[in-house]
Design an enzyme around this catalytic site. Structure first.
Site, PDB file in Angstrom:
ATOM      1  CG  ASP A   1      -0.308  10.959   3.151  1.00 43.12           C
ATOM      2  OD1 ASP A   1      -1.237  10.363   2.582  1.00 43.12           O
ATOM      3  OD2 ASP A   1      -0.471  11.644   4.176  1.00 43.12           O
TER       4      ASP A   1
ATOM      5  CD1 TRP B   1      -7.373  10.708   3.411  1.00 39.68           C
ATOM      6  CD2 TRP B   1      -7.541   8.500   3.726  1.00 39.68           C
ATOM      7  NE1 TRP B   1      -6.120  10.233   3.722  1.00 39.68           N
ATOM      8  CE2 TRP B   1      -6.195   8.879   3.921  1.00 39.68           C
ATOM      9  CE3 TRP B   1      -7.892   7.161   3.862  1.00 39.68           C
ATOM     10  CZ2 TRP B   1      -5.201   7.970   4.248  1.00 39.68           C
ATOM     11  CZ3 TRP B   1      -6.902   6.249   4.186  1.00 39.68           C
ATOM     12  CH2 TRP B   1      -5.580   6.656   4.385  1.00 39.68           C
TER      13      TRP B   1
ATOM     14  CD1 TRP C   1      -0.968   2.158   2.544  1.00 36.23           C
ATOM     15  CD2 TRP C   1      -2.840   1.684   1.410  1.00 36.23           C
ATOM     16  NE1 TRP C   1      -1.858   3.165   2.785  1.00 36.23           N
ATOM     17  CE2 TRP C   1      -3.027   2.906   2.106  1.00 36.23           C
ATOM     18  CE3 TRP C   1      -3.886   1.183   0.637  1.00 36.23           C
ATOM     19  CZ2 TRP C   1      -4.211   3.626   2.046  1.00 36.23           C
ATOM     20  CZ3 TRP C   1      -5.069   1.907   0.578  1.00 36.23           C
ATOM     21  CH2 TRP C   1      -5.221   3.106   1.267  1.00 36.23           C
TER      22      TRP C   1
ATOM     23  CD  GLU D   1      -5.593  14.512   6.649  1.00 38.46           C
ATOM     24  OE1 GLU D   1      -5.122  13.639   7.413  1.00 38.46           O
ATOM     25  OE2 GLU D   1      -6.358  14.247   5.702  1.00 38.46           O
TER      26      GLU D   1
ATOM     27  NE  ARG E   1      -4.057  14.160  11.527  1.00 39.44           N
ATOM     28  CZ  ARG E   1      -5.308  13.693  11.440  1.00 39.44           C
ATOM     29  NH1 ARG E   1      -5.918  13.654  10.269  1.00 39.44           N
ATOM     30  NH2 ARG E   1      -5.946  13.263  12.499  1.00 39.44           N
ATOM     31  CG  ASP E   2      -0.055  15.436   8.043  1.00 38.30           C
ATOM     32  OD1 ASP E   2       0.293  14.338   8.505  1.00 38.30           O
ATOM     33  OD2 ASP E   2      -1.184  15.654   7.579  1.00 38.30           O
TER      34      ASP E   2
ATOM     35  CD1 TRP F   1       0.607   7.420  10.741  1.00 41.26           C
ATOM     36  CD2 TRP F   1      -0.380   8.956  12.014  1.00 41.26           C
ATOM     37  NE1 TRP F   1      -0.337   6.776  11.510  1.00 41.26           N
ATOM     38  CE2 TRP F   1      -0.962   7.692  12.305  1.00 41.26           C
ATOM     39  CE3 TRP F   1      -0.856  10.069  12.706  1.00 41.26           C
ATOM     40  CZ2 TRP F   1      -1.983   7.528  13.243  1.00 41.26           C
ATOM     41  CZ3 TRP F   1      -1.874   9.907  13.639  1.00 41.26           C
ATOM     42  CH2 TRP F   1      -2.427   8.660  13.893  1.00 41.26           C
TER      43      TRP F   1
END
Length: 519
Positions: free
Chosen positions: A52, A320, A49, A234, A183-184, A106
């Site tokens: 990002d 998503w 898989w 994101e 995040r990110d 992540w």
């Protein structure tokens, strides 16, 4: 043949070693196994898989690209590593930052610490990545990794360098939901102020931090856009570019889900200024870098040859709303997911006085063209099948009309015409409708037809349509608009046709460039 012309809203509710994968010619399938559907000129993982992409850094004469990877669809994983010198051909090098127990890795970003601000050595590659501490979602925090071999292997600090203070104090459901979006991190060096700047995505705003050494960070401000229906932030991005008129501008962008208000679920961006403390937008209404369903988690980075005026960009071709599902390539080739074509971004002043990012396919892609076919101009009133078939190509053409209401091109046409993807102009929309290409529910309604705004009075359009075995990307009018879609073509979906409904249209400059083995 019929053509879907309704608006999107009308449809709602209804490794070991280095493995070179680009332009691989799949061997004939063994009896009882599906034929290969692997993308020809898009980056795909060797197996498993792909999620990002992470913004590349340039070391050892190549761009070092990382991407989220797992052995199972939508499963926990880490960062895998690939290199490219031109944004087209990628060589895979396996795991760079591995999955650890209770610590999936992540998204984040890497930088080259040329001045040794972090103390790992001049030129060390330093990455910040989000990890849920101890596997607890409300403890999403930013961890530091570093590499002294150009980004091939990494060591880690044991504790987060940016702590999720909201998560540490959250007790109510509202507080927990807010904490579960931290995040990110995206980092860049601010040469004017001699410090690092980091932007982190939050549920309804972006948070900015600064640091002198990549280890100790101070919160500075939040960018809180007023229309929260645009979704959470994101994979945020902050960079400065020189526009075509010589002026300098800051751009803040992020992947956002604005589906609820009939806007894209791709990369929104604002132009403005960074003053060392806050980002100040020129206009609080964002622009969009793509209008399709499948251009998410995008990253941009400065090109080596023209870092001030040209940035490169790549995105995950998924969404998503439906990403966590099997697709045809799971069975045929043992992988799920691909990245988009690498784009070249330029910043141009528009006639109304604002500035917009325009996209073009990376120029190096033309070096991989193996054959070019030019077809005669033609006038179409109804539909016409073109005398050409292929799986991986660019179709470039101009369409002009006077009275026709609906004009366009069908790609991936099956022999009987029952399967195809339509790319056309109707009213005030430029659309890509993949519904007729669906195979057994891989493309979920209502996420079939994507549309971008276009002047309703326009009577011509220039299209560059990039078709691969599992995707279509359409660049409109010199890249002012782009629509990117997964399309799961079946084995025999190789034909092309033209259509014009309600009057004739002229199709001119019809040029097909095939992609195959490198020249």
């Amino acid at each position: 043949m019929t053509y879907e012309i309704s608006r999107r809203t009308a449809l709602q509710g209804a490794g070991a070693g280095a493995i070179a994968l680009f332009l691989s010619n799949a061997a004939p399938a063994a009896a009882g196994t599906p034929a290969s559907l692997r993308a020809i000129y898009h980056m795909t993982p060797p197996s498993g898989w792909l999620c990002d992409p992470q913004r590349p850094v340039h070391t050892n004469g190549a761009y070092q690209l990382y991407y989220l990877h797992s052995g199972q669809n939508n499963g926990p994983g880490g960062w895998d590593h690939a290199t490219t010198s031109d944004g087209v051909s990628f060589t895979h090098h396996g795991v760079a930052i591995p999955l650890q127990p209770d610590f999936p890795v992540w998204s984040g970003s890497a930088v080259v610490d040329s001045a040794n601000t972090a103390g790992f050595g001049a030129g060390a590659v330093v990455a910040l990545a989000t990890q849920p501490t101890d596997g607890v979602r409300k403890f999403q925090e930013q961890y530091l990794y570093w590499s002294t071999d150009g980004g091939y292997t990494f060591a880690a600090l044991p504790d987060p360098v940016i702590v999720n203070t909201d998560g540490r104090t959250a007790t109510t459901q509202a507080e927990i939901e807010n904490a579960e979006w931290f995040r990110d991190p995206k980092i860049h060096w601010d040469g004017v102020r001699n410090e690092w700047v980091c932007v982190i995505g939050r549920a309804r705003y972006a948070a900015f931090y600064t640091s002198a050494n990549l280890r100790d960070w101070n919160w500075k401000s939040n960018f809180d856009y007023p229309n929260h229906a645009l979704g959470g932030i994101e994979c945020p991005d902050l960079f400065e570019m020189t526009a075509d008129d010589g002026t300098r501008h800051w751009v803040f962008g992020a992947s956002m889900d604005a589906y609820s208000i009939d806007l894209p679920m791709t990369f929104a961006y604002w132009t403005g200024a960074w003053n060392g403390t806050a980002f100040v937008a020129d206009d609080l209404t964002p622009q969009w870098l793509d209008w399709g369903w499948d251009w998410y988690a995008a990253v941009t980075w400065p090109s080596v040859e023209a870092p001030d005026t040209k940035r490169l960009a790549i995105a995950w071709m998924n969404n998503w709303k439906y990403a966590a599902r099997d697709v045809p390539t799971d069975a045929s080739d043992g992988y799920n997911g691909q990245n988009s074509i690498t784009r070249e971004l330029r910043l141009e002043r528009q006639s109304g006085g604002w500035y917009s990012l325009l996209s073009s396919p990376v120029g190096a892609l033309q070096g991989y063209v193996t054959a070019t076919t030019v077809l005669p101009d033609r006038t179409v009133d109804g539909s016409v099948i073109l005398p050409w078939n292929g799986r991986a190509y660019e179709l470039e053409l101009d369409i002009s009309w006077n009275l026709a209401a609906n004009v366009g091109v069908s790609v991936g046409r099956s022999l009987d015409g029952s399967r195809h993807t339509n790319i056309g102009k109707y009213g005030d929309e430029l659309y890509v409708d993949r519904a007729p290409s669906d195979q057994g529910g891989y493309t979920l309604v209502p996420y079939t037809r994507a549309a971008a705004p276009i002047d309703a009075t326009a009577r011509s359009v220039h299209l560059r349509i990039f078709v691969d075995t599992q995707s279509v990307e359409v660049f409109v009018n010199s890249g002012h608009t782009v629509i990117s879609q997964q399309v799961h073509f079946a084995d025999g979906d190789t034909g092309l046709s033209l259509y014009a409904d309600g009057g004739p249209a002229n199709f001119t400059g019809i040029t097909i460039r095939e992609f195959g083995d490198p020249l």
